[in-house]
Design an enzyme around this catalytic site. Structure first.
Site, short mmCIF file in Angstrom:
data_model
loop_
_atom_site.label_atom_id
_atom_site.label_comp_id
_atom_site.label_asym_id
_atom_site.label_seq_id
_atom_site.Cartn_x
_atom_site.Cartn_y
_atom_site.Cartn_z
N GLU A 178 58.40 -3.24 -36.80
CA GLU A 178 58.24 -1.91 -35.79
C GLU A 178 59.65 -1.14 -36.13
O GLU A 178 60.38 -0.82 -35.45
CB GLU A 178 58.45 -2.59 -34.28
CG GLU A 178 57.54 -3.64 -33.88
CD GLU A 178 57.56 -4.16 -32.47
OE1 GLU A 178 58.73 -4.46 -32.07
OE2 GLU A 178 56.68 -4.44 -31.87
N CYS A 225 57.13 -4.28 -23.05
CA CYS A 225 58.53 -3.37 -23.09
C CYS A 225 58.26 -2.10 -22.71
O CYS A 225 58.99 -1.58 -21.90
CB CYS A 225 59.03 -3.63 -24.07
SG CYS A 225 58.32 -3.27 -25.69
#
Lengths: 654, 654
Positions: A321, A417
């Site tokens: 990521e 998240c």
């Protein structure tokens, strides 16, 4: 000179007084839909979503329930972010029932805290003997940071200290575990977050050791020999594996490849990166540390000039990521995590506290109006983790390198998240509008509302009336008891070429008064003075630097801060066949009935029209032919709110 | 009617009589460099390469050495492919020393065979109790197949039966293990290969059970319930994991998702796929099975009309080294394994035996002149596994989705399937030139040389004189004892629009005599007749079907069968900035001194020239400007033979 003296203090979310069609809708959505929906999610009551189990984890840790820890190791942070959003929401929209619910959950959290102050349900329930042994992967300090942020927001909204006291006690414990002392661990978090949270805790409590601890984590990070490698060896992992846990990124993944002051490029996991940089900026602000300020500026510049999508998205690959390298900004294998754009807003906000300059506030605005809110559906119930700039649904389904690019927002994630991160950001949008310093008031964002600001020891009411981002006009009315000299600084967005400012209907020549992208209006202000700001929103054809390979020969449309895209539902499939002639007419039109009301762009375009036989794959000497078509662009953030299909931001120019 | 009667029999490699500047160089390279080099590799004598250990594995299995098995589970096949290449090479270039070395290694192989006929060094040394328990992953049948092919090639070259007998004995054993009988396993290989090998063994021995066993493996494949899942359960693996071993591909990875006759799209691991299809075609040819013929035709059509790169590369992704979906042909995250293009040549070759049609031979030629030989360096010592169409070295270094795309050929691989595969293909190139059927001689490839062919019970000498692929002229001289009526069919390549044929200097109107892309010259041929074929090699601008998203608006250059590319060493960095105006002049020029002598294309092009400040990433209303540049294209296969740098096949047209 202490940097602190130059600190441009943001006007708090609580006093921002937003009453805005665009952002007000989001704030209400957070209060009425997102917070209740996420509460259900945290309590595992969303039928088609992965269970969260976080409330149950806290109850088990508190001894109020029996069972096993369930979920990802940083599950605690989901509740923390939810609580922080609740704090921000209560600050502007008191709600006794919601506050009661929050108080009850805070009671559980307090009970889950151990006698020595330790608080983390994963380790308390599952690995009580392994606390602080795997900072690299286990997010203890990350979860602590989020709960500290929640404690501060909740305290500021309600004045209630219970969670704040819990987190101060935990911070006191952490301070005994980490630091330079002989018996202390020389570690720092695998996922940064606590750095900026400790500065918040310091600001609200005045307890300097929290600032010092934050500075310690920042100073220690990336020193040789690498802490995570030593820590892994202590756990019995092989040395050669220890630095390879994040694929080819090594400790670069969590920005521990170099001491932070030597870092000049944004590297690794993009959310971790911008959280770290935000914490660095906070510490730099508080300490006046010039080397840290310089590091922040270099990292900022690297992101915005080499590694950021036009939407404010960051993170070019799903592997880690993470950031990849300068100018590598693929549109369809992109990551651009919602949390990373939120973190970019945090970083921008801190840089603005250091230096008021539209190089920061323009990017803050860009992220807010594009890649942050693209992360949430218009009904507030579904979320994107990844925010692509080009979507080919068949590729998302069938090709591994695209499978992280979802074509519809999801109701919840195993790694949840982003959803609570968006809601805490939206609930606190007010804090990004204004800041002050001595006799100056800065206006960074144009949002309808009314606030009261202290400047030069006087209270000044500032009222903004605007239909931004759809309309170019912003009317700012000043109310105060008696005439007072101060400066009102209005951001002139970088995208705007021909801004005009009128004070009491008289045009001001702002070319002489422009400071760092802000029109500085210094005068004796009197009650009832009216500033009119006109920011002509021509539709712009944006190009990317030619080193961005995938975008060469392409344009993206932007109007005001809003980036546009084509969607299949409006334009049919095979969007890549559409080309935009250099001189074609582009028309902005507000559509009341579309997606809650927004400005669309209708354009005269062309579509590839050469004839191909079904089974021909390659053919010589085909003349490319095009037929005229009218296409409709919609704001990027609003895509994927009707049906699934292709989407595309960058269009070939012809 | 038995299909067998229609079988177009290829003229063997042994009698092809190649004496060609282009392919002769490769044949000599294989003999003089590649075979000795790979022998050193198999014996672990290449300093900077991963050790192979295959000879040592065989010695250990033979009881001639002590030690452990080392290497990937299918390491045996590296030796098999080397031996097969040796066989092909000896067939055209006798070499007593090489033959002695091969005989010695065959002695070791024979000693490594177990009493019951079993032969596989991995299982013999490492897991003697687990034979045939993991067909999905462990490649026993694959290795057997390669060694059968080696045995056949070596027997055909030398007349020596030792390895052939070893492999017949092993095939006999396999026939007792697998099949429809009550005590037999209903399995089939996880990596196809033995199917086509058993047909070769059948053809050389006349033993029909080998053909039947091949047919059994093909018929059984993909039937429900899936054998690999049952087999995994038997090994104690969880059922839900058993089908997930290859990521999201499931049993599609190895073409076991459906019975083969129901498969209509090329799926999964691309090498496995084309090896299977080749075996299917072989069985269909021998049995006349119409449903199998139809399946082969559908799968062929799907590959060449939807899933093949312009170079003849196949396999769009590194995940599973597999096909993805129709029209998904990314240039830079591509796989296009060298072995897959070699397998495509095998498949084409078999389809040509079924039906002479240039839809097969054109693709065979395309793969040979482009993605097959791009796999080997011009010095014969380095190899590409992956053959990209666009390379950005920084991406290969820093971005995970590009890291499989190497910018330089490697000396050897841990998984060394490609290097020996290229050498056996190059050593046997002769077999792809001609085939015959009754009174017809087909010429599929234009390669300088002289062969003797039996047609209508007469011997005919065919001599080709040509500088193909650089020169458009092919002179074919016919020698025979007395006048004889037969047809000479010459492939008119699909890329050629204006072919001319002359017999004894008199032009023939071939539009009337064209059959399936071949000019059929039926006449009474007399000794000394000369056919001149002119295949004008204009430089073609090729376009891809507009559904190939990454190539829309782009062209690739092709001249004759050769696809061209730009390389950084000739054209500077940032190749993506180069655009080719629609009408620009393109000039082919033979360069004797470049890369062993080849035709380059010089073109008048343009290069993006707008000025950008260093730190500008996005900018409104930039006029794209271009400056004229001369660019040089080189044949695709010859890239990466000078220095590392960018490479690009598809160029934006303007």
């Amino acid at each position: 000179m202490k940097s602190k003296d130059n600190f441009k203090i943001p006007v708090s979310n609580k006093s921002a007084g937003i009453n805005d069609a665009f952002w007000g809708r989001y704030i209400d959505l957070v209060k009425n839909v997102v917070i209740p929906y996420q509460w259900d999610a945290l309590n595992d009551r969303i039928p088609d979503a992965e269970p969260s189990h976080v409330i149950e984890n806290f109850k088990i840790a508190a001894g109020l329930s029996q069972g096993e820890f369930y979920g990802i190791v940083f599950r605690d942070s989901d509740l923390a972010k939810w609580l922080e959003a609740v704090g921000f929401s209560l600050a502007v929209n008191p709600d006794a029932e919601l506050e009661k619910r929050a108080d009850e959950v805070i009671d559980i959290i307090a009970k889950a805290q151990q006698d020595d102050g330790y608080l983390n349900t994963y380790f308390t329930i599952k690995e009580p003997d392994n606390k602080w042994t795997n900072l690299r992967d286990c997010h203890e300090l990350y979860c602590a940071g989020h709960m500290m942020e929640a404690a501060v927001a909740y305290f500021e909204a309600t004045g209630k200290r219970k969670l704040l006291d819990v987190m101060c006690k935990f911070a006191d414990l952490i301070d005994t575990v980490f630091g330079t002392g002989p018996d202390k661990k020389k570690g720092y978090p695998g996922h940064e977050e606590i750095e900026l949270a400790l500065v918040k805790l310091y600001r609200v409590t005045g307890e300097k050791k929290y600032l010092d601890l934050s500075k310690y984590f920042i100073d220690e990070r990336g020193k040789a020999p690498n802490y995570f490698i030593k820590e892994a060896e202590t756990r019995g992992e092989k040395a050669d594996k220890a630095d390879k846990v994040w694929g080819n990124l090594g400790s670069r993944y969590c920005q521990a490849h170099l001491p932070v002051r030597e870092q000049t490029k944004a590297e690794g996991h993009s959310v971790r990166a911008v959280y770290l940089y935000s914490g660095m900026a906070d510490v730099a602000l508080e300490t006046g540390d010039q080397t840290l300020i310089e590091a922040c500026k270099k990292l900022w510049r690297n992101i915005v000039s080499k590694r950021m999508y036009i939407t404010g998205g960051i993170g070019s690959t799903s592997f880690g990521e993470s950031f990849t390298f300068d100018y590598d900004l693929p549109n369809n294998t992109i990551y651009a995590e919602t949390c990373a754009s939120i973190g970019l807003v945090f970083f921008a906000h801190r840089m603005l506290q250091m230096d008021v300059n539209n190089i920061y506030s323009d990017i803050m605005e860009k992220a807010l109006y594009n890649s942050v809110i693209s992360g949430i559906s218009l009904d507030g119930k579904k979320f994107f983790y990844v925010n692509p700039l080009e979507v080919w649904p068949e590729a998302s389904e069938k090709s591994k390198i695209n499978e992280h690019v979802k074509v519809t927002r999801q109701s919840w994630f195993g790694c949840a998240c982003c959803p609570p991160n968006i809601s805490r950001l939206l609930a606190s949008i007010g804090q990004y509008i204004y800041s002050t310093h001595k006799d100056e008031i800065y206006t960074h964002l144009y949002i309808n509302g009314e606030t009261e600001i202290n400047v030069s020891e006087s209270k000044v009411k500032i009222k903004q009336e605007t239909r931004y981002p759809w309309d170019e006009k912003v009317k700012i009315s000043v109310s105060l008891n008696e005439g007072k000299e101060f400066s009102l600084l209005l951001r002139i967005p970088g995208w705007c070429d021909n801004a005009k400012v009128y004070i009491n209907r008289e045009e001001i020549n702002i070319s002489n008064t422009r400071v760092n992208g802000y029109a500085k209006l210094k005068r004796i202000w009197r009650n009832g003075d009216v500033v009119e700001l006109v920011l002509p929103m021509v539709i712009q054809r944006i190009k990317a630097h030619p080193n961005v390979r995938v975008n060469i020969g392409k344009v993206a449309l932007q109007r005001g801060p809003v980036v546009y895209c084509l969607e299949e539902i409006d334009n049919g499939p095979n969007l890549h066949e559409i080309v935009l002639p250099r001189k074609s007419e582009l028309k902005a039109e507000f559509d009341d009935n579309l997606l809650g009301g927004l400005t669309v762009i209708n354009a005269e375009a062309q579509r590839y029209n050469s004839s191909w036989e079904k089974d021909e794959l390659y053919k010589a000497e085909v003349e490319s032919q095009y037929r005229p078509v009218t296409v409709r662009f919609i704001p990027y953030y609003s895509w994927a709110n009707r049906t699934t299909g292709e989407m595309m931001v960058w269009i070939t120019e012809r």
